[in-house]
Design an enzyme around this catalytic site. Sequence first.
Site, mmCIF file in Angstrom:
data_model
loop_
_atom_site.group_PDB
_atom_site.id
_atom_site.type_symbol
_atom_site.label_atom_id
_atom_site.label_comp_id
_atom_site.label_asym_id
_atom_site.label_seq_id
_atom_site.Cartn_x
_atom_site.Cartn_y
_atom_site.Cartn_z
ATOM 1 N N TYR A 150 71.186 -11.942 -83.078
ATOM 2 C CA TYR A 150 70.397 -10.715 -82.882
ATOM 3 C C TYR A 150 71.123 -9.758 -81.929
ATOM 4 O O TYR A 150 71.225 -8.552 -82.215
ATOM 5 C CB TYR A 150 69.031 -11.114 -82.328
ATOM 6 N N LYS A 154 72.442 -6.069 -83.057
ATOM 7 C CA LYS A 154 71.862 -4.864 -82.452
ATOM 8 C C LYS A 154 72.920 -4.062 -81.683
ATOM 9 O O LYS A 154 72.880 -2.826 -81.668
ATOM 10 C CB LYS A 154 70.684 -5.238 -81.546
HETATM 11 N N1 LIG Z 1 59.069 -6.219 -81.029
HETATM 12 C C1 LIG Z 1 60.044 -6.110 -80.123
HETATM 13 O O1 LIG Z 1 59.901 -6.557 -78.963
HETATM 14 C C2 LIG Z 1 61.328 -5.425 -80.477
HETATM 15 C C3 LIG Z 1 62.231 -5.179 -79.431
HETATM 16 C C4 LIG Z 1 63.430 -4.568 -79.735
HETATM 17 C C5 LIG Z 1 63.731 -4.191 -81.028
HETATM 18 N N2 LIG Z 1 62.838 -4.443 -82.017
HETATM 19 C C6 LIG Z 1 63.212 -4.033 -83.380
HETATM 20 O O2 LIG Z 1 62.220 -3.203 -83.897
HETATM 21 C C7 LIG Z 1 62.161 -3.344 -85.326
HETATM 22 C C8 LIG Z 1 60.725 -3.641 -85.728
HETATM 23 O O3 LIG Z 1 60.346 -4.880 -85.138
HETATM 24 P P1 LIG Z 1 58.841 -5.377 -85.019
HETATM 25 O O4 LIG Z 1 58.730 -6.047 -83.723
HETATM 26 O O5 LIG Z 1 57.922 -4.290 -85.383
HETATM 27 O O6 LIG Z 1 58.868 -6.541 -86.128
HETATM 28 P P2 LIG Z 1 57.873 -6.899 -87.332
HETATM 29 O O7 LIG Z 1 58.262 -8.283 -87.741
HETATM 30 O O8 LIG Z 1 56.472 -6.632 -86.945
HETATM 31 O O9 LIG Z 1 58.310 -5.852 -88.470
HETATM 32 C C9 LIG Z 1 59.546 -5.961 -89.131
HETATM 33 C C10 LIG Z 1 59.354 -5.524 -90.571
HETATM 34 O O10 LIG Z 1 60.632 -5.619 -91.223
HETATM 35 C C11 LIG Z 1 60.392 -6.088 -92.529
HETATM 36 N N3 LIG Z 1 61.612 -6.707 -93.080
HETATM 37 C C12 LIG Z 1 62.195 -7.865 -92.704
HETATM 38 N N4 LIG Z 1 63.254 -8.116 -93.482
HETATM 39 C C13 LIG Z 1 63.343 -7.083 -94.362
HETATM 40 C C14 LIG Z 1 64.227 -6.786 -95.423
HETATM 41 N N5 LIG Z 1 65.235 -7.621 -95.753
HETATM 42 N N6 LIG Z 1 64.047 -5.635 -96.098
HETATM 43 C C15 LIG Z 1 63.018 -4.796 -95.798
HETATM 44 N N7 LIG Z 1 62.130 -5.038 -94.809
HETATM 45 C C16 LIG Z 1 62.298 -6.178 -94.111
HETATM 46 C C17 LIG Z 1 59.279 -7.116 -92.362
HETATM 47 O O11 LIG Z 1 58.623 -7.398 -93.601
HETATM 48 C C18 LIG Z 1 58.381 -6.425 -91.356
HETATM 49 O O12 LIG Z 1 57.384 -5.625 -91.979
HETATM 50 C C19 LIG Z 1 63.143 -4.467 -85.674
HETATM 51 O O13 LIG Z 1 64.373 -3.913 -86.066
HETATM 52 C C20 LIG Z 1 63.309 -5.198 -84.356
HETATM 53 O O14 LIG Z 1 64.540 -5.870 -84.269
HETATM 54 C C21 LIG Z 1 61.638 -5.058 -81.778
#
Ligand SMILES: NC(=O)c1ccc[n+]([C@@H]2O[C@H](COP(=O)([O-])OP(=O)(O)OC[C@H]3O[C@@H](n4cnc5c(N)ncnc54)[C@H](O)[C@@H]3O)[C@@H](O)[C@H]2O)c1
Length: 259
Positions: A150, A154
């Site tokens: 990850y 990123k």
């Molecule tokens: N939640 C956190 O603390 C956090 C922190 C930093 C970065 N992020 C980033 O923010 C973004 C959203 O994360 P989140 O926490 O809302 O996660 P989440 O799991 O709630 O949402 C992620 C979405 O991506 C979709 N997805 C996964 N694989 C896929 C694919 N191959 N094709 C299309 N869609 C796909 C999933 O179905 C899901 O709806 C991600 O990129 C994550 O890495 C999240």
Amino acid sequence: MTVTPTPVSVVVGGASGIGLATVHALAAAGHRVAVADLDQAAAAAALDGLGSEHSAHRVDVTDESAVEALFAAVLERHGSVSGVVNCAGVSTLASVVDHDVTEFRRVVDVCLTGAFLVLKHGGRTLLDGGAMVSLTSLNARQPGAGLVAYCAAKAGLVSLTQVSALELGARGIRVNSVSPGLVVTPLTAPAMDIPGVRDDYLANTPLGRSGEPEEIAAVIRFLLSEEARWITGETVEINGGAHLRRYPDLVQHVMAAFG
Ligand SMILES: NC(=O)c1ccc[n+]([C@@H]2O[C@H](COP(=O)([O-])OP(=O)(O)OC[C@H]3O[C@@H](n4cnc5c(N)ncnc54)[C@H](O)[C@@H]3O)[C@@H](O)[C@H]2O)c1
């Protein structure tokens, strides 16, 4: 009188968590939103309570033909695309020496190669003057033990953002990313079940709490807006100050809890 066209924004990975909050923030700001996700039913459900001017699509960001077809379908449905949000993400937990290469490739495929494909086909499709925002992470700058795939993906996405901004600036297209700290969503919920992780994280966050999806969505909405018209190639940290301290050691927490 100048008629301003209604903005059309594609939110990839928009069915859950931060993406879902972004769908609602953009719809409230007057965008027509095309929500796309691997989970088609959840993408359709993301539009519950919103008008029929929005659309839901299935896409797997690891499949280039599917990403290309997504943007073609959005163009056909909405006539143009002015904004792209790149939210799809997955993670895994293992130390470097124990990491399964298939799992490593899966995370990189979604978080880095998938993001590249969205920037590539989004960049081809966007109106001149449009904008794209990708979701990187605090882990792009702050290494987390147990999160090698990850973190690497990123960090690569920060670089993808910068190169894309360089190349697309000539068309007036802005490319930025946002970098959240801990936001409790389906992605991060499993880590919250490891005893000690949440407390350790919050102890290392000056503002002393995790973030809400809406707090990330508000910055994404700003970066897509005309108010951000001179911002490109930037990564905005949104983490309550956690980047000023250190990331919890997830491997140590797992060992302490489960041996
Ligand atoms: N939640 C956190 O603390 C956090 C922190 C930093 C970065 N992020 C980033 O923010 C973004 C959203 O994360 P989140 O926490 O809302 O996660 P989440 O799991 O709630 O949402 C992620 C979405 O991506 C979709 N997805 C996964 N694989 C896929 C694919 N191959 N094709 C299309 N869609 C796909 C999933 O179905 C899901 O709806 C991600 O990129 C994550 O890495 C999240």
